[in-house]
Design a protein around this motif. Sequence first.
Motif, short mmCIF file in Angstrom:
data_model
loop_
_atom_site.label_atom_id
_atom_site.label_comp_id
_atom_site.label_asym_id
_atom_site.label_seq_id
_atom_site.Cartn_x
_atom_site.Cartn_y
_atom_site.Cartn_z
N LEU A 84 0.82 -1.20 0.00
CA LEU A 84 0.00 0.00 0.00
C LEU A 84 0.85 1.25 0.00
O LEU A 84 1.93 1.29 0.57
N GLY A 85 0.30 2.31 -0.59
CA GLY A 85 0.98 3.60 -0.55
C GLY A 85 0.20 4.63 -1.32
O GLY A 85 -0.50 4.30 -2.28
N PRO A 86 0.30 5.91 -0.95
CA PRO A 86 -0.42 6.96 -1.69
C PRO A 86 0.19 7.20 -3.06
O PRO A 86 1.24 6.64 -3.40
N ASN A 87 -0.45 8.05 -3.82
CA ASN A 87 0.03 8.39 -5.15
C ASN A 87 1.46 8.92 -5.09
O ASN A 87 1.76 9.82 -4.30
N VAL B 153 2.48 -11.67 -8.75
CA VAL B 153 2.48 -10.25 -8.39
C VAL B 153 1.40 -9.56 -9.20
O VAL B 153 1.43 -9.55 -10.43
N LEU B 154 0.42 -8.98 -8.51
CA LEU B 154 -0.73 -8.35 -9.16
C LEU B 154 -0.81 -6.88 -8.77
O LEU B 154 -0.97 -6.55 -7.60
N ASP B 155 -0.71 -6.02 -9.75
CA ASP B 155 -0.74 -4.57 -9.54
C ASP B 155 -2.15 -4.08 -9.87
O ASP B 155 -2.54 -4.03 -11.03
N GLU B 156 -2.95 -3.76 -8.85
CA GLU B 156 -4.33 -3.30 -9.02
C GLU B 156 -5.16 -4.29 -9.84
O GLU B 156 -5.74 -3.93 -10.87
N PRO B 157 -5.29 -5.54 -9.41
CA PRO B 157 -5.98 -6.53 -10.23
C PRO B 157 -7.48 -6.31 -10.36
O PRO B 157 -8.10 -6.84 -11.29
N THR B 158 -8.10 -5.55 -9.45
CA THR B 158 -9.54 -5.34 -9.55
C THR B 158 -9.90 -4.04 -10.27
O THR B 158 -11.08 -3.67 -10.32
N SER C 171 -0.77 -5.30 -4.97
CA SER C 171 -0.75 -3.85 -4.83
C SER C 171 -2.15 -3.34 -5.12
O SER C 171 -2.72 -3.65 -6.16
N SER C 172 -2.71 -2.60 -4.18
CA SER C 172 -4.10 -2.17 -4.35
C SER C 172 -4.34 -0.84 -3.67
O SER C 172 -3.71 -0.51 -2.67
N HIS C 173 -5.27 -0.06 -4.23
CA HIS C 173 -5.71 1.17 -3.57
C HIS C 173 -6.97 0.94 -2.76
O HIS C 173 -7.44 1.85 -2.07
N THR D 199 -8.96 6.60 -5.71
CA THR D 199 -8.21 7.85 -5.70
C THR D 199 -6.73 7.61 -5.43
O THR D 199 -5.94 8.53 -5.54
N LEU D 200 -6.38 6.40 -5.01
CA LEU D 200 -4.98 6.09 -4.77
C LEU D 200 -4.45 5.34 -5.97
O LEU D 200 -4.92 4.28 -6.32
N GLU D 201 -3.47 5.90 -6.65
CA GLU D 201 -2.97 5.31 -7.87
C GLU D 201 -1.51 4.92 -7.72
O GLU D 201 -0.81 5.39 -6.84
N ASN D 202 -1.08 4.09 -8.64
CA ASN D 202 0.32 3.64 -8.62
C ASN D 202 1.25 4.70 -9.17
O ASN D 202 0.87 5.55 -9.96
N VAL D 203 2.51 4.60 -8.77
CA VAL D 203 3.55 5.40 -9.39
C VAL D 203 3.71 4.92 -10.83
O VAL D 203 3.71 3.73 -11.09
N ARG D 204 3.82 5.81 -11.73
CA ARG D 204 4.00 5.40 -13.15
C ARG D 204 5.41 5.76 -13.62
O ARG D 204 5.98 6.72 -13.15
#
Length: 317
Positions: free
Chosen positions: A41-44, A157-162, A190-192, A312-317
Amino acid sequence: MSEFVMQTQDLVKRYGKAETGRLAVDRVSMSVRRGEVYGFLGPNGAGKTTTLRMALGLIRPTSGSATVLGLPAGRPEVTARVGALIEGPGFYPYLSGRDNLRTMARYRGLPDSVVDAALERVDLADRGDDRFKAYSLGMKQRLGVASALMGDPDVIVLDEPTNGLDPAGMADMRALIVDLARGGQTVLLSSHLLAEVEEICDRVGVIAGGRLLVESTVAELRGGRRLRVTGSPVDRVLATAMRIAGEEAVHLEGQSVLLDVPADRTPEVVRALVADGADLHEVVISERTLEEVFFEMTDSSPTDRLHAQAPTLENVR
């Protein structure tokens, strides 16, 4: 056999010049245990995706190291045992979902038989012959997860799978992740969606500003139960609570007083408040949610906060 399937040691990623470039990840040391669901977990802008990419050997760290299944990340023998969906699925738009997976399977030396099994697991078997470009966002996401599942990898490893899934699809994805872990596979998620993480993850790592703030079980992170007392006058309730539990164990939240005391002390607290002349309106045992803990740790402002169904919480791109 080590209990850890993935470990990073002091991972650092700096973009630009060595001393003045942007520091995206700052000495992150994390560990994922065999057979668990680990929530990241982590903020934008926190550094989640950058950390995952280094942990999988997709990008080189500025310094530090990462191992997967006891070997340096990125080695072919490691990659063959890891399935991953990072930064959303990427497929050939004019191929069908099934043909896209066949292409991926052949590239990885897997038989075509794994394709139909993967499509079935993500509920795309009846849409496998449709072109990828015609898929909805949720279907594209499910196809990406199907690709990660092919070959029954040891680590997934799943980055925002839903992302993009409707509520029913999200529930199915959660059930799939839990089923994978029960079958002995390890899932790093990894999920928001904090409610999602709270429901299915065994342990979590929280990252902010490129640094890992904590790594703990969900239960330990949330802490024990609290006693929430609503009564009047509030100052009298507050004074009595502090006398019983101590100043550091008492917190004022709006018109309610929170006491960090064991639930079995509830009768004692109620008797003391009544004896001191307080009028009680409500006394409930409450637990902090993972969402509340996250906000406290990362100092998220109200506009930056997560909500269970609001991405509202997105991954680092």
